[in-house]
Design an enzyme around this catalytic site. Sequence first.
Site, PDB file in Angstrom:
ATOM      1  N   ASP A 125      21.096 -90.756  60.703  1.00 55.96           N
ATOM      2  CA  ASP A 125      20.908 -89.338  61.012  1.00 55.96           C
ATOM      3  C   ASP A 125      22.144 -88.735  61.669  1.00 55.96           C
ATOM      4  OD1 ASP A 125      18.297 -89.508  60.075  1.00 55.96           O
ATOM      5  OD2 ASP A 125      17.481 -89.968  62.056  1.00 55.96           O
ATOM      6  N   TYR A 185      20.373-102.717  64.291  1.00 54.89           N
ATOM      7  CA  TYR A 185      20.729-101.553  65.091  1.00 54.89           C
ATOM      8  C   TYR A 185      20.857-101.942  66.559  1.00 54.89           C
ATOM      9  CZ  TYR A 185      19.797 -98.238  61.280  1.00 54.89           C
ATOM     10  OH  TYR A 185      19.835 -97.536  60.113  1.00 54.89           O
TER      11      TYR A 185
END
Length: 314
Positions: free
Chosen positions: A64, A129
């Site tokens: 994002d 992540y």
Amino acid sequence: MRRYFIKFSYLGTNYRGLQKNAIPTQNVLMLDTDTIQGAIEAAFSTLIPKCIKWPKFSSSSRTDCGVHGLSNAAHIDIENIDDCFYEPTYALSSVNRFFNQSNHNIRILEFVPVTNDFNSRRLAKSRKYIYRILRAKDLNDHRIPVSEVQYCNHIRPTVFDTERIKRATQMFMGTKDFRTFSSKSISIKPIKYVRELDTLTLEEGHPFMPYDPLCKNFEYWNIVCSAQGFLYKQVRRIVSSLIALGSGVITERDIYIMLHVPGHHNWLPYLRLAPAQGLFLADVKYCQEEIEEYIIKYKLYGEHTVIPLDTNLV
């Protein structure tokens, strides 16, 4: 059209996200260099021999707006006037020079010719992540090191129970319906909300610039999460709930209910979504033996080009 497997890194601060939203038939919007994809396609379009079609980029993992990538992966299709493969060393040098001269915070790490049936998303085994958290040791001191401003989530709770967070990470392990922990998204294909996390841990972190005198005033924490794939904003929602738990805003029972009564409406509305700036896509894992099956062996053909040793690919 020739296909290449690429790995790349980027700082997401100045981009609208990874995926390009432009309409391909409109040349003005085709550039869309405010996205990672648009900037990468524009960079590869400058290679010599000249492209006769706009490069087509397909990422293994979308991120994002504001999210960073230490090592993402993709494949890109490029067609040039000589219908040949670009020499990898030349392509890396040329594209990264373009990024440097254009002030893009993107770098190509690897550039490998592959067969046209290679698919970077389908072959990816897992994504990892890391979410970085910064907390002042003295709660009245919030002079953030300048090197950390865009690359961490600076939290300010009076209480931050790290042991409680470590215990709670186990609640997310195993096969779960993560519908509550994903934002609604529009998709032509049915969304698979049942996922399994490979890892979810809270670990002590480190400052980016240890020589900054302010860095010693803070404690650093990383929430590390890996899985085959993630839902839209899933990692940031998991991080939000763990920070809220450690800060005493919610309880383990709240997390239990969100996990076991899945639904978009069951996300606690007072939970603040963890800011994108603290999130890094650390790695995309592949089976190297599988990758080798698609890599094209080649020999130098010209200053900027190579030809495959397999004559069927010429």
